[in-house]
Design a protein around this motif. Sequence first.
Motif, PDB file in Angstrom:
ATOM      1  N   VAL A 183      45.406  34.924  41.973  1.00 63.80           N
ATOM      2  CA  VAL A 183      44.385  34.360  42.854  1.00 63.80           C
ATOM      3  C   VAL A 183      43.430  35.455  43.314  1.00 63.80           C
ATOM      4  N   ALA A 184      43.976  36.619  43.643  1.00 66.27           N
ATOM      5  CA  ALA A 184      43.136  37.740  44.070  1.00 66.27           C
ATOM      6  C   ALA A 184      42.192  38.166  42.946  1.00 66.27           C
ATOM      7  N   THR A 185      42.695  38.174  41.715  1.00 70.16           N
ATOM      8  CA  THR A 185      41.850  38.536  40.578  1.00 70.16           C
ATOM      9  C   THR A 185      40.683  37.570  40.445  1.00 70.16           C
ATOM     10  N   ALA A 186      40.959  36.277  40.566  1.00 69.56           N
ATOM     11  CA  ALA A 186      39.888  35.283  40.477  1.00 69.56           C
ATOM     12  C   ALA A 186      38.866  35.475  41.597  1.00 69.56           C
ATOM     13  N   VAL A 187      39.344  35.743  42.808  1.00 66.32           N
ATOM     14  CA  VAL A 187      38.438  35.944  43.939  1.00 66.32           C
ATOM     15  C   VAL A 187      37.600  37.203  43.745  1.00 66.32           C
ATOM     16  N   LEU A 188      38.230  38.284  43.294  1.00 65.53           N
ATOM     17  CA  LEU A 188      37.510  39.550  43.124  1.00 65.53           C
ATOM     18  C   LEU A 188      36.476  39.464  41.995  1.00 65.53           C
ATOM     19  N   VAL A 189      36.823  38.786  40.902  1.00 64.69           N
ATOM     20  CA  VAL A 189      35.851  38.604  39.817  1.00 64.69           C
ATOM     21  C   VAL A 189      34.661  37.799  40.321  1.00 64.69           C
ATOM     22  N   THR A 190      34.928  36.761  41.115  1.00 66.34           N
ATOM     23  CA  THR A 190      33.843  35.982  41.703  1.00 66.34           C
ATOM     24  C   THR A 190      32.980  36.849  42.607  1.00 66.34           C
ATOM     25  N   ALA A 191      33.616  37.729  43.366  1.00 67.82           N
ATOM     26  CA  ALA A 191      32.866  38.624  44.242  1.00 67.82           C
ATOM     27  C   ALA A 191      31.954  39.548  43.443  1.00 67.82           C
TER      28      ALA A 191
END
Length: 374
Positions: free
Chosen positions: A354-362
């Motif tokens: 989930v963190a990876t998805a959020v960071l890529v979005t960021a």
Amino acid sequence: MRPRDPAEGHRTASPLELLFDLVFVVAVGFAASNLHEIESEGHVSSAVLSYAFVFFAIWWAWINFTWFATSFDTDDWLYRVMTFVQMAGVLVLAAGVHALMVDADIGLVVVGYVVMRLALVGQWLRAAASSPEYRRTALRYAAGITVVQVLWVLALVLPDAVRPWVVPVLILLEVLVPPFAEAGTRTTPWHTRHIAERYSLFTLIVLGEGLIASANAVIDGIAHADHLASLLVLAACGLVVVAGLWWIYFSREQHDHIRSLPTALVFGYGHYLVFAAAGALPAGIEVAVSADAGEADLSHATVAATIAVPVALFVLSIWALALRPSLPIGWNVVVVVLALAVLAGIAVPSVSLVATAVLVTAIVVVLEVAGRRG
């Protein structure tokens, strides 16, 4: 076989080039599938090393065809036939991927690889005969490729204990052929926008494998209702990550980074990391699916790393190749920090995906904001 005009307008990928790319989908898919299987069994380091070697053979054959085609694609019957021979070599290589990655048997992969490379030698010889201004460059390519292919064949008869030490040397010789052929001669007339498009199309191919892996997560979730929620989260995060990587890659024009021989070599060689990382991502998603079903002999941190490492490597590679020059220093720092944060998320494997998805979005948001301010 006269050279193409490097300033030709509206130059796009030909139907033959698109078909050529689709053949490579088979090889990339086999490599990713075997990477997933070997990693799930707990042999992560050996899986990564064998995948890196197989992907080099795939990538190097593709990149050499691509740069030749941008300069000398005549699209006549002989050119087409020679290209189909190279496609046959790709299929032979793909057939040997499992034996190499599981049993360390490089025989079939080398045979397919040599078929591809020697077919390209025929193309270079034809270019030498037809284009006097590029004859010296073309002959250097033909000679360099031929010598290295002979060495690959000789490597097959070496003892198993010696071969691992010889393979890196042969890979080094392969990547030295273009600088040797182009240096001190008239460089081949590549079309910068055509090259950028070809690289972007191959990026779509390898990222597409990630979409398939996400779809498999949904299918497994439907088949195993007790894991449905976790697998839907996995599929959703996988989709967000793939979409984000696509967005990052295509956020800036890239043809300006291949104007000279040194920049062309950096751009071309650097894309090995971009393509290999994108090709490894679906394997990581599949490993996560296997781990959720209790079928992977891996720690939670290792499962998280199979996704986080390819994502971070992809972002950092394309940042270094194409994004960095277009961003102010402050935005560059933010992108790098966010990419490194993806790696740091491995320390908390329960939320890493989930963190990876959020960071890529960021990172996507940062690039969009920086682009609008620019």
